[in-house]
Design a protein around this motif. Structure first.
Motif, PDB file in Angstrom:
ATOM      1  N   MET A 173      40.920  29.652  40.986  1.00  0.00           N
ATOM      2  CA  MET A 173      42.259  28.929  40.475  1.00  0.00           C
ATOM      3  C   MET A 173      42.615  29.482  39.217  1.00  0.00           C
ATOM      4  SD  MET A 173      41.604  24.916  41.473  1.00  0.00           S
ATOM      5  CE  MET A 173      41.299  24.601  43.316  1.00  0.00           C
ATOM      6  N   ALA A 174      41.642  30.016  38.426  1.00  0.00           N
ATOM      7  CA  ALA A 174      41.840  30.586  37.025  1.00  0.00           C
ATOM      8  C   ALA A 174      42.607  31.876  37.384  1.00  0.00           C
ATOM      9  CB  ALA A 174      40.472  30.970  36.258  1.00  0.00           C
ATOM     10  N   ILE A 175      42.149  32.567  38.371  1.00  0.00           N
ATOM     11  CA  ILE A 175      42.584  34.100  38.668  1.00  0.00           C
ATOM     12  C   ILE A 175      44.085  33.999  39.245  1.00  0.00           C
ATOM     13  CG2 ILE A 175      42.672  36.114  40.391  1.00  0.00           C
ATOM     14  CD1 ILE A 175      39.496  35.822  40.489  1.00  0.00           C
ATOM     15  N   GLY A 176      44.376  32.775  40.072  1.00  0.00           N
ATOM     16  CA  GLY A 176      45.589  32.254  40.234  1.00  0.00           C
ATOM     17  C   GLY A 176      46.609  32.109  39.280  1.00  0.00           C
ATOM     18  N   VAL A 177      46.258  31.620  38.366  1.00  0.00           N
ATOM     19  CA  VAL A 177      46.835  30.999  37.191  1.00  0.00           C
ATOM     20  C   VAL A 177      47.268  32.346  36.457  1.00  0.00           C
ATOM     21  CG1 VAL A 177      47.234  29.858  34.830  1.00  0.00           C
ATOM     22  CG2 VAL A 177      46.208  28.737  36.819  1.00  0.00           C
ATOM     23  N   GLN A 201      59.957  44.028  44.858  1.00  0.00           N
ATOM     24  CA  GLN A 201      58.845  44.823  45.323  1.00  0.00           C
ATOM     25  C   GLN A 201      57.678  44.639  44.574  1.00  0.00           C
ATOM     26  OE1 GLN A 201      59.865  48.408  47.373  1.00  0.00           O
ATOM     27  NE2 GLN A 201      58.032  49.276  46.392  1.00  0.00           N
ATOM     28  N   ILE A 202      57.730  44.791  43.145  1.00  0.00           N
ATOM     29  CA  ILE A 202      56.668  44.700  42.459  1.00  0.00           C
ATOM     30  C   ILE A 202      55.908  43.105  42.477  1.00  0.00           C
ATOM     31  CG2 ILE A 202      56.176  44.317  39.906  1.00  0.00           C
ATOM     32  CD1 ILE A 202      58.452  46.335  39.173  1.00  0.00           C
ATOM     33  N   MET A 203      57.015  42.215  42.487  1.00  0.00           N
ATOM     34  CA  MET A 203      56.161  40.781  42.881  1.00  0.00           C
ATOM     35  C   MET A 203      55.715  40.714  44.139  1.00  0.00           C
ATOM     36  SD  MET A 203      59.700  38.827  41.550  1.00  0.00           S
ATOM     37  CE  MET A 203      59.134  37.250  42.250  1.00  0.00           C
ATOM     38  N   GLY A 204      56.312  41.184  45.026  1.00  0.00           N
ATOM     39  CA  GLY A 204      55.460  41.119  46.482  1.00  0.00           C
ATOM     40  C   GLY A 204      54.266  41.807  46.449  1.00  0.00           C
ATOM     41  N   VAL A 205      54.266  43.216  46.036  1.00  0.00           N
ATOM     42  CA  VAL A 205      53.058  43.865  46.046  1.00  0.00           C
ATOM     43  C   VAL A 205      52.062  43.583  45.059  1.00  0.00           C
ATOM     44  CG1 VAL A 205      52.049  46.150  45.931  1.00  0.00           C
ATOM     45  CG2 VAL A 205      54.166  45.949  46.941  1.00  0.00           C
ATOM     46  N   PHE A 206      52.000  43.101  43.957  1.00  0.00           N
ATOM     47  CA  PHE A 206      51.061  42.524  43.018  1.00  0.00           C
ATOM     48  C   PHE A 206      50.364  41.452  43.531  1.00  0.00           C
ATOM     49  CE2 PHE A 206      49.624  40.495  39.153  1.00  0.00           C
ATOM     50  CZ  PHE A 206      49.312  41.355  38.450  1.00  0.00           C
ATOM     51  N   SER A 207      50.946  40.603  44.461  1.00  0.00           N
ATOM     52  CA  SER A 207      50.045  39.443  45.127  1.00  0.00           C
ATOM     53  C   SER A 207      49.517  39.826  46.478  1.00  0.00           C
ATOM     54  CB  SER A 207      50.987  38.085  45.274  1.00  0.00           C
ATOM     55  OG  SER A 207      52.381  38.622  45.874  1.00  0.00           O
ATOM     56  N   ILE A 208      49.430  41.137  46.726  1.00  0.00           N
ATOM     57  CA  ILE A 208      48.930  41.727  48.054  1.00  0.00           C
ATOM     58  C   ILE A 208      47.516  41.282  48.368  1.00  0.00           C
ATOM     59  CG2 ILE A 208      48.214  43.737  46.935  1.00  0.00           C
ATOM     60  CD1 ILE A 208      48.676  45.059  49.663  1.00  0.00           C
ATOM     61  N   VAL A 209      47.231  40.655  49.592  1.00  0.00           N
ATOM     62  CA  VAL A 209      45.935  40.090  49.988  1.00  0.00           C
ATOM     63  C   VAL A 209      45.447  40.635  51.339  1.00  0.00           C
ATOM     64  CG1 VAL A 209      44.734  38.022  50.458  1.00  0.00           C
ATOM     65  CG2 VAL A 209      46.317  38.046  48.675  1.00  0.00           C
ATOM     66  N   ILE A 267      51.651  36.219  35.064  1.00  0.00           N
ATOM     67  CA  ILE A 267      52.114  37.646  35.204  1.00  0.00           C
ATOM     68  C   ILE A 267      53.510  37.629  36.132  1.00  0.00           C
ATOM     69  CG2 ILE A 267      51.803  40.091  35.888  1.00  0.00           C
ATOM     70  CD1 ILE A 267      48.749  39.403  35.335  1.00  0.00           C
ATOM     71  N   LEU A 268      53.390  37.114  37.094  1.00  0.00           N
ATOM     72  CA  LEU A 268      54.693  36.988  38.238  1.00  0.00           C
ATOM     73  C   LEU A 268      55.753  36.123  37.595  1.00  0.00           C
ATOM     74  CD1 LEU A 268      52.855  36.704  41.575  1.00  0.00           C
ATOM     75  CD2 LEU A 268      53.839  38.667  40.618  1.00  0.00           C
ATOM     76  N   MET A 269      55.504  35.226  36.934  1.00  0.00           N
ATOM     77  CA  MET A 269      56.494  34.452  36.105  1.00  0.00           C
ATOM     78  C   MET A 269      57.417  35.245  35.184  1.00  0.00           C
ATOM     79  SD  MET A 269      56.945  31.392  36.788  1.00  0.00           S
ATOM     80  CE  MET A 269      58.144  30.867  35.429  1.00  0.00           C
ATOM     81  N   VAL A 270      56.836  36.354  34.527  1.00  0.00           N
ATOM     82  CA  VAL A 270      57.782  37.266  33.966  1.00  0.00           C
ATOM     83  C   VAL A 270      58.593  38.133  34.802  1.00  0.00           C
ATOM     84  CG1 VAL A 270      57.799  39.306  32.333  1.00  0.00           C
ATOM     85  CG2 VAL A 270      55.884  37.706  32.102  1.00  0.00           C
ATOM     86  N   PHE A 271      58.097  38.626  35.797  1.00  0.00           N
ATOM     87  CA  PHE A 271      58.882  38.955  36.929  1.00  0.00           C
ATOM     88  C   PHE A 271      59.972  38.259  37.626  1.00  0.00           C
ATOM     89  CE2 PHE A 271      55.060  42.197  36.526  1.00  0.00           C
ATOM     90  CZ  PHE A 271      55.686  43.036  36.156  1.00  0.00           C
TER      91      PHE A 271
END
Length: 305
Positions: A277-281, A233-241, A286-290
Motif C-alpha cells: 500500500m505504501a508503494i501504491g500511494v 501513455q505515460i500514465m498507463g505504462v508507469f503502472s504496468i504489471v 506520481i500519477l496524480m501529477v500526470f
C-alpha cells in the motif's frame, strides 16, 4: 386569485424540477454506489492503511511513516523506480511514434483503406493474456522460439531475448506496442481526417515535400491530441504489471521489475500488504501529477474541437 394561481404554478414547476432531479439521481445511484465501493473506498482505505502496522491482512496500530521508511531504505526501490521510468522512456521512443506513422500511412492511402484499418485495429481486440503468451513464445530463448527459428535460417545461434537484461524492457515494450498501437493510430487517423485537403494542396503547390507538409500542416492540427495521448501513455505504462509478471517474472535479476509488480509481490507473495500500500500511494502521488496535467490538456483539446 391571480396571486394564488401564480403560487400554485410556481410550486408545480418546482415540484416538477425536483421530481426530474430525483429521477436522474435514482438512475445514477447504481453507478455512484459502484464507484464508491470499487474505486473511492479502496483507495482511501489503502492510503489510511499504508500508515498502519499490519499482521497479514489484520489492521494494527498507527505507525506513521515507518512503512515508507522501509520502502525508501530498501536497496531495490531506486533500481525498480528507474526500471519503471525506463518502461516509460522506451514506450515513448517506440510506442508513441509507431501509431503516428501508421495513421499517416492510412491517411495517404486511397485503395483498401478500410481493409487495412481493420487489420491495424485487430491486435487491440485480442485478450491481453493471449498476446503476452504469444510474444513470450516468440521471444522464447531456445530454438523453438519464433525469432530464434528465423535466426537459425540464416545460421545465427539462438539469442536469449528476454534473458538479456540490457534490452528486456525494450522487448516487452515492443510486444505492448504491437498490441495497442492500432487503436491509438485510429484516433490519430480520425484527427487527420479533419484536416482540410486544401491546405495540403496549397502546400504541394508551394513545393512542400512530405516532411515540410507534416511540419506546417499536419502537426499543428493534431498537436493537441498528440500531447493528450502522450500524457495518457505515460500514465498507463508507469503502472504496468501484467507484462513483466507473465513474460519475465520481473527478471532477469529484477531487470524488468516495476513498481506495480513490486507492490503485487509484497501483497501476495511476501505477505506484507502494508508495504504494498505504501508503494501504491507513492505511485498514486506520481500519477496524480500526470493526471492533473492530463485533465488540463483534455479540456484545452476539447475546446479546440
Amino acid at each position: 386569485m391571480k396571486t394564488e394561481k401564480a403560487v400554485m404554478i410556481r410550486s408545480n414547476l418546482q415540484f416538477g424540477r425536483l421530481k426530474r432531479k430525483f429521477s436522474g439521481w435514482l438512475i445514477l445511484l447504481p453507478a455512484v454506489v459502484c464507484v464508491y465501493f470499487f474505486i473511492v473506498r479502496p483507495q482511501v482505505l489503502g492510503i489510511v492503511w499504508s500508515f498502519c502496522d499490519m499482521r497479514g491482512y489484520t489492521i494494527g496500530g498507527f505507525n506513521g511513516l515507518e512503512n515508507y521508511k522501509v520502502i525508501f531504505s530498501n536497496s531495490d526501490f531506486w533500481p525498480v523506480l528507474w526500471n519503471t521510468c525506463q518502461y516509460v522512456l522506451w514506450s515513448l521512443a517506440v510506442g508513441f511514434v509507431v501509431p503516428v506513422i501508421v495513421a499517416m500511412v492510412l491517411n495517404e492511402m486511397v485503395c483498401l483503406r478500410n481493409f487495412f484499418r481493420f487489420w491495424v485495429y485487430f491486435p487491440s481486440v485480442l485478450p491481453g493474456v493471449a498476446v503476452i503468451l504469444m510474444w513470450y513464445m516468440i521471444f522464447y530463448p531456445d530454438a523453438s522460439g519464433l525469432f530464434n527459428m528465423l535466426l537459425a535460417k540464416v545460421g545465427v545461434q539462438p539469442y536469449q531475448w528476454l534473458q538479456d537484461s540490457r534490452f528486456t524492457i525494450l522487448y516487452i515494450i515492443i510486444s505492448m506496442t504491437w498490441n495497442s498501437a492500432g487503436a491509438t493510430a485510429l484516433y490519430y487517423f480520425a484527427a487527420l481526417q479533419g484536416v482540410s485537403r486544401e491546405l495540403y494542396e496549397a502546400a504541394v503547390i508551394d513545393g512542400a515535400g512530405f516532411f515540410r507538409r507534416f511540419r506546417t500542416v499536419t502537426f499543428p492540427h493534431i498537436s493537441g491530441i498528440l500531447l493528450l495521448f502522450l500524457v495518457k501513455q505515460i500514465m498507463g505504462v508507469f503502472s504496468i504489471v501484467d507484462q513483466p509478471m507473465q513474460m519475465t517474472g520481473g527478471g532477469p535479476g529484477n531487470a524488468s521489475m516495476t513498481l506495480g509488480y513490486w507492490a503485487y509481490k509484497y501483497a501476495f507473495e511476501y505477505n506484507k500488504p502494508q508495504y504494498s500500500m505504501a508503494i501504491g500511494v507513492i505511485m498514486f502521488l506520481i500519477l496524480m501529477v500526470f493526471t492533473s496535467f492530463y485533465f488540463v490538456l483534455d479540456k484545452k483539446v476539447q475546446s479546440n474541437y
